[in-house]
Design a protein around this motif. Sequence first.
Motif, PDB file in Angstrom:
ATOM      1  N   LYS A 177       0.820  -1.215   0.000  1.00  0.00           N
ATOM      2  CA  LYS A 177       0.000   0.000   0.000  1.00  0.00           C
ATOM      3  C   LYS A 177       0.854   1.266   0.000  1.00  0.00           C
ATOM      4  N   LYS A 178       0.434   2.240  -0.801  1.00  0.00           N
ATOM      5  CA  LYS A 178       1.067   3.559  -0.766  1.00  0.00           C
ATOM      6  C   LYS A 178       0.198   4.485   0.085  1.00  0.00           C
ATOM      7  N   HIS A 179       0.772   5.009   1.140  1.00  0.00           N
ATOM      8  CA  HIS A 179       0.045   5.886   2.055  1.00  0.00           C
ATOM      9  C   HIS A 179       0.005   7.294   1.465  1.00  0.00           C
ATOM     10  N   ASP A 180      -1.164   7.935   1.581  1.00  0.00           N
ATOM     11  CA  ASP A 180      -1.287   9.257   0.974  1.00  0.00           C
ATOM     12  C   ASP A 180      -0.440  10.281   1.725  1.00  0.00           C
ATOM     13  N   VAL A 181      -0.236  11.397   1.099  1.00  0.00           N
ATOM     14  CA  VAL A 181       0.672  12.425   1.615  1.00  0.00           C
ATOM     15  C   VAL A 181       0.265  12.893   3.007  1.00  0.00           C
ATOM     16  N   GLN A 182      -1.032  13.128   3.209  1.00  0.00           N
ATOM     17  CA  GLN A 182      -1.494  13.625   4.495  1.00  0.00           C
ATOM     18  C   GLN A 182      -1.249  12.613   5.609  1.00  0.00           C
ATOM     19  N   ALA A 183      -1.451  11.325   5.309  1.00  0.00           N
ATOM     20  CA  ALA A 183      -1.225  10.277   6.304  1.00  0.00           C
ATOM     21  C   ALA A 183       0.251  10.212   6.705  1.00  0.00           C
ATOM     22  N   LEU A 184       1.129  10.371   5.736  1.00  0.00           N
ATOM     23  CA  LEU A 184       2.562  10.349   6.027  1.00  0.00           C
ATOM     24  C   LEU A 184       2.971  11.552   6.869  1.00  0.00           C
ATOM     25  N   LYS A 185       2.398  12.701   6.552  1.00  0.00           N
ATOM     26  CA  LYS A 185       2.712  13.901   7.333  1.00  0.00           C
ATOM     27  C   LYS A 185       2.200  13.784   8.762  1.00  0.00           C
ATOM     28  N   GLN A 186       1.073  13.102   8.932  1.00  0.00           N
ATOM     29  CA  GLN A 186       0.566  12.851  10.287  1.00  0.00           C
ATOM     30  C   GLN A 186       1.556  12.002  11.082  1.00  0.00           C
ATOM     31  N   ASP A 187       2.128  10.987  10.435  1.00  0.00           N
ATOM     32  CA  ASP A 187       3.099  10.127  11.116  1.00  0.00           C
ATOM     33  C   ASP A 187       4.383  10.878  11.456  1.00  0.00           C
ATOM     34  N   ILE A 188       4.781  11.804  10.591  1.00  0.00           N
ATOM     35  CA  ILE A 188       5.966  12.618  10.882  1.00  0.00           C
ATOM     36  C   ILE A 188       5.702  13.495  12.100  1.00  0.00           C
TER      37      ILE A 188
END
Length: 517
Positions: free
Chosen positions: A34-45
Amino acid sequence: MFKRRFFRNLLLISTVSLAACSSVKEYNLAITEKKHDVQALKQDIELTHQILKDGHPGLYWYISKKQLDFKFDSLKNAINEPLTTKQFYQKLSPVVAAIKCGHTALRFPSVIIKDKDARAIAKNKVYPLDQFTYAVTDDKLIVINNKSKNKQIKTGTEILEIDGLAPKNIFDIVSAGFSYDGYNSLSKNKRIERNLASLYKIYFLERDSVAIKFKTDSTVINTFISFYDKKKDAEAKKKLDTAKTVATTPVKKIKETLKHRGAKVNGEYQLDFKFLDNEKDIAYLKIKSFSVPTANFPLFYKQAFDSIALSKSKNLVIDIRNNPGGTLNASLALFAYLTDKDFVYLAKPINKGGFNTDKYQTGFKKIRYYLTGFNDKSNIYEDEEGNFFSFMKGYTPQKPHKNNYKGKVYVLINEFSFSASSLLSANLKGIGRAIFVGTETGGGFNQCAAGKLPVVTLKNSKLALRFGLNRMAPIYQQDLYGRGVFPDVEVQSTLKDRINNYDRELQWILTDIKGKG
């Protein structure tokens, strides 16, 4: 009160049931394809940054707040397309590593295998790069032991390429996310040697067969190394051994005399004790880890030091090379045998107050956080200056062991002596108790962030963040900030020594004892 407790428990049970419905298939897909969307990745950061600010006791020991904020902000700004968990790990792990804390790192999640037979198959698979042990030196990758079926590959064989990649390129990629204590990165090669197979699986494709180019003397060999089933191999060997008939007198099994040291790990005891000479004048104590679940450290130490006392040994060699640490108690208990004075082993274990991993989770765990009082404040105290700390053994004055050793002590250290083994070394160095031989420890002399080590799973990528909640430090400090415990005599075995199984560091000690050095 009863009704409130009943409804709270009902809510917990309901939440657990809902959580149990989560598909393992979906989880495995989330961490693989799965490729996580940009917003989800920024949330994890943002979550990673917030967790560290909330709980890490030494976030700015080696990097300023401004610099670290910039790194996290820069990463968020750089994420402009969906990424897999593996791709995201490669971007986030170097930012976490910038803290320069050896106990703080991202862990890559493992695929969940529910089927019992499939788990057994996976467990018994020996993947290609797991079939060798390695030496890394001068950007070269050398085979030290070969457990593959290709017997052309001998000890000392150089690996020129893996799937078309030169070792140096592989080293540069897999080491980008390594976390070190302070400014000492000498453990880089050791980490690659010990973890090459698992690192390769994270950064590159995991295959059942790997193309490897070897160089033996002047001959270059291109070959494929494939996985094999260790269970089937063991069963085949057992049948072969059973079929053999040897007309010899049965050998009586010698009862193991050294108890309490636990089971072997990769065919080797993590705790060992012996004498290096017939006169029993040189005792040798090896501690490859201060965390061996199958061992009993107090009883192991008792047996070893009882033997030393009985033999009246004048010299003791303590080998903590490649010891990544473990429990505080196991380290402290050994130190108690090496001093005849009351001692304090640990400075105040400062932390940032109560920290609860559930706060950063979802579903049942998040609800549990709200239902159980927000913070885990057990064993948290506050001093007169407003500092929070945990009470740990060693923070208050300790007594030496009644059977403490008063002879000469040598300690073998290297770049993979870390955490509890560095704490032991720093305390021994602080009281001038031993002669240190080897190379600088990978663990910091002055401090590290350890103690309680929570692991928090990031919501979207499922990467796991691990770090320490306490400042763990000896009461002794050195002027050179951000470095390890230095040897009094710097000695390091060469590649040729390792190939020939020659221990140059230990040999220096034996020569010194005999008065020839």
